[in-house]
Design a protein around this motif. Structure first.
Motif, mmCIF file in Angstrom:
data_model
loop_
_atom_site.group_PDB
_atom_site.id
_atom_site.type_symbol
_atom_site.label_atom_id
_atom_site.label_comp_id
_atom_site.label_asym_id
_atom_site.label_seq_id
_atom_site.Cartn_x
_atom_site.Cartn_y
_atom_site.Cartn_z
ATOM 1 N N SER A 190 5.866 -4.859 7.060
ATOM 2 C CA SER A 190 6.879 -3.782 7.227
ATOM 3 C C SER A 190 6.338 -2.597 6.652
ATOM 4 O O SER A 190 5.617 -2.403 5.626
ATOM 5 N N ALA A 191 7.185 -1.342 7.122
ATOM 6 C CA ALA A 191 6.654 -0.234 6.666
ATOM 7 C C ALA A 191 8.091 0.845 6.419
ATOM 8 O O ALA A 191 8.760 0.741 7.164
ATOM 9 N N VAL A 192 7.922 1.547 5.508
ATOM 10 C CA VAL A 192 9.005 2.648 5.067
ATOM 11 C C VAL A 192 8.723 3.943 4.703
ATOM 12 O O VAL A 192 7.657 3.949 4.267
ATOM 13 N N ARG A 193 9.541 4.920 5.116
ATOM 14 C CA ARG A 193 9.456 6.189 4.727
ATOM 15 C C ARG A 193 10.734 6.790 4.308
ATOM 16 O O ARG A 193 11.251 7.684 5.238
ATOM 17 N N PRO A 194 11.358 6.406 3.111
ATOM 18 C CA PRO A 194 12.902 6.400 3.113
ATOM 19 C C PRO A 194 13.327 8.069 3.182
ATOM 20 O O PRO A 194 14.301 8.109 3.490
ATOM 21 N N LYS A 195 12.235 8.846 2.313
ATOM 22 C CA LYS A 195 12.769 10.319 2.170
ATOM 23 C C LYS A 195 12.008 11.168 3.229
ATOM 24 O O LYS A 195 12.178 12.486 2.821
ATOM 25 N N GLY A 196 11.252 10.565 4.082
ATOM 26 C CA GLY A 196 10.356 11.374 4.726
ATOM 27 C C GLY A 196 9.234 11.911 4.177
ATOM 28 O O GLY A 196 8.631 13.062 4.678
ATOM 29 N N THR A 197 8.660 11.454 3.056
ATOM 30 C CA THR A 197 7.644 12.091 2.481
ATOM 31 C C THR A 197 6.641 10.972 2.113
ATOM 32 O O THR A 197 5.736 10.562 3.197
ATOM 33 N N ASN A 198 6.586 10.038 0.998
ATOM 34 C CA ASN A 198 5.892 9.225 0.878
ATOM 35 C C ASN A 198 5.944 7.657 1.682
ATOM 36 O O ASN A 198 7.228 7.729 2.363
ATOM 37 N N SER A 199 5.213 7.010 1.741
ATOM 38 C CA SER A 199 5.335 5.830 2.534
ATOM 39 C C SER A 199 4.803 4.543 1.967
ATOM 40 O O SER A 199 3.748 4.534 1.319
ATOM 41 N N THR A 200 5.159 3.187 2.326
ATOM 42 C CA THR A 200 5.009 2.221 1.642
ATOM 43 C C THR A 200 4.651 1.148 2.970
ATOM 44 O O THR A 200 5.498 1.036 3.714
ATOM 45 N N LEU A 201 3.438 0.468 2.930
ATOM 46 C CA LEU A 201 3.229 -0.443 4.062
ATOM 47 C C LEU A 201 3.031 -1.878 3.145
ATOM 48 O O LEU A 201 2.531 -1.881 2.237
ATOM 49 N N LYS A 202 3.744 -2.945 3.605
ATOM 50 C CA LYS A 202 3.679 -4.213 3.007
ATOM 51 C C LYS A 202 3.461 -5.334 3.787
ATOM 52 O O LYS A 202 3.892 -5.178 4.994
ATOM 53 N N ALA B 17 -9.204 -5.811 6.042
ATOM 54 C CA ALA B 17 -9.375 -4.741 6.967
ATOM 55 C C ALA B 17 -9.366 -3.550 5.904
ATOM 56 O O ALA B 17 -8.842 -3.687 4.896
ATOM 57 N N THR B 18 -9.515 -2.202 6.154
ATOM 58 C CA THR B 18 -9.045 -1.189 5.580
ATOM 59 C C THR B 18 -7.989 -0.540 6.232
ATOM 60 O O THR B 18 -7.581 -0.627 7.440
ATOM 61 N N TYR B 19 -7.079 -0.207 5.262
ATOM 62 C CA TYR B 19 -5.767 0.236 5.892
ATOM 63 C C TYR B 19 -5.709 1.798 5.590
ATOM 64 O O TYR B 19 -5.540 2.179 4.382
ATOM 65 N N LEU B 20 -5.641 2.539 6.567
ATOM 66 C CA LEU B 20 -5.823 4.132 6.520
ATOM 67 C C LEU B 20 -4.090 4.752 6.907
ATOM 68 O O LEU B 20 -3.487 4.053 7.682
ATOM 69 N N CYS B 21 -4.057 5.750 5.944
ATOM 70 C CA CYS B 21 -2.906 6.547 6.055
ATOM 71 C C CYS B 21 -3.254 7.763 6.751
ATOM 72 O O CYS B 21 -4.073 8.587 6.127
ATOM 73 N N ALA B 22 -2.479 8.455 7.791
ATOM 74 C CA ALA B 22 -2.615 9.874 8.038
ATOM 75 C C ALA B 22 -1.390 10.559 8.118
ATOM 76 O O ALA B 22 -0.410 10.009 8.484
ATOM 77 N N SER B 23 -1.618 11.789 7.934
ATOM 78 C CA SER B 23 -0.538 12.874 8.194
ATOM 79 C C SER B 23 -0.766 13.927 9.261
ATOM 80 O O SER B 23 -1.945 14.190 9.333
ATOM 81 N N PHE C 54 1.004 -1.117 -0.097
ATOM 82 C CA PHE C 54 0.109 -0.326 -0.129
ATOM 83 C C PHE C 54 0.968 1.258 -0.002
ATOM 84 O O PHE C 54 2.053 1.394 0.584
ATOM 85 N N TRP C 55 0.565 2.194 -0.819
ATOM 86 C CA TRP C 55 0.973 3.402 -0.921
ATOM 87 C C TRP C 55 0.501 4.620 -0.510
ATOM 88 O O TRP C 55 -0.670 4.907 -0.742
ATOM 89 N N CYS C 56 1.102 5.714 0.287
ATOM 90 C CA CYS C 56 0.682 6.853 0.968
ATOM 91 C C CYS C 56 1.416 8.097 0.447
ATOM 92 O O CYS C 56 2.759 7.778 0.661
ATOM 93 N N ASP C 57 0.624 9.096 -0.008
ATOM 94 C CA ASP C 57 1.542 10.389 -0.130
ATOM 95 C C ASP C 57 0.790 11.181 0.969
ATOM 96 O O ASP C 57 -0.415 11.662 0.694
ATOM 97 N N PRO C 58 1.461 11.860 1.805
ATOM 98 C CA PRO C 58 0.813 12.574 2.983
ATOM 99 C C PRO C 58 0.540 13.970 2.422
ATOM 100 O O PRO C 58 0.994 14.556 1.037
ATOM 101 N N ILE C 59 -0.182 14.852 3.374
ATOM 102 C CA ILE C 59 -0.077 16.471 3.149
ATOM 103 C C ILE C 59 1.311 16.887 2.861
ATOM 104 O O ILE C 59 1.835 16.662 3.902
#
Lengths: 114, 111
Positions: free
Chosen positions: B66-78, B88-94, B21-26
């Motif tokens: 596992s989860a990463v956020r290598p550059k402090g912006t986008n994140s991936t949950l695997k 379930a539903t997987y939610l990302c928040a910032s 799953f991929w997330c792009d925060p505000i």
């Protein structure tokens, strides 16, 4: 440990009637409290937040909530419910500064009858 | 201002398959959270980051998630090997200085 209890899994009100959704928290210290709303197939949207200060906080769409330290409560209110308020409402608590992670209640499904 | 975006919106897997799953925060939000929300329950925190650092992953099932956020912006949950209990539903928040803003979530079904 921190926890949030929403004792009413489902609440049904008529359109135009007043609303109160209950929230009780357990926390040692000064809590930061939040109400979120979740419409079908959407993410959570922040309705309002309480940071230590005035116990009554105003939110969007006519919602307000009142913090009570003596009752460990943070109930959500609205004077006149609209059909578009049909959603699931979540109460959440945070430790605040330094750790903003949220502990959520189980939610209250609000149904609005015509 | 663009909100939190997530993809995909839906995923259906067989047990044992992997999914990301991929997330792009505000923009400008330094803190990013991943939550798991089982059906008819409230969200439960899995992991959160401040910039690229993991602050708390104590609720993450580390053997498969596992989860990463290598550059402090986008994140991936695997999820490496999905189980039916992961449905379930997987939610990302910032957030920045409190008040979390949520994305629409990814609804995962594991058959």
């Amino acid at each position: 440990a921190q926890s949030v209890t929403q004792p009413d899994a489902r609440v049904t009100v008529s359109e135009g009637a007043s609303l109160q959704l209950r929230c009780k928290y357990s926390y040692f210290g000064t809590p930061y409290l939040f109400w979120y709303v979740q419409y079908p197939r959407q993410g959570l949207q922040l309705l309002l937040k309480y940071y230590p200060g005035d116990p009554v906080v105003q939110g969007v769409n006519g919602f307000e909530a009142e913090f009570s330290k003596s009752n460990s409560s943070f109930h959500l209110r609205k004077a006149s419910v609209h059909w578009s308020d049909w959603a699931v409402y979540f109460c959440a608590v945070s430790m605040g500064s330094g750790s903003w992670q949220l502990i959520f209640g189980s939610g209250t499904q609000l149904t609005v009858m015509p | 201002e663009a909100g939190v975006t997530q993809s995909p919106r839906y995923a259906v897997l067989q047990e044992g398959q992997a999914v990301s799953f991929w997330c792009d925060p505000i923009s400008g939000h330094d803190t990013l959270y991943w939550y798991q929300q089982p059906r008819d329950q409230g969200p439960q925190l899995l992991v959160y980051f401040r910039d690229e650092a993991v602050i708390d992953n104590s609720q993450l099932p580390s053997d498969r998630f596992s989860a990463v956020r290598p550059k402090g912006t986008n994140s991936t949950l695997k999820i490496q090997s999905a189980k039916q209990g992961d449905t379930a539903t997987y939610l990302c928040a910032s957030s920045r200085l409190g008040g979390q803003y949520f994305g629409p979530g990814t609804r995962l079904t594991v058959l």
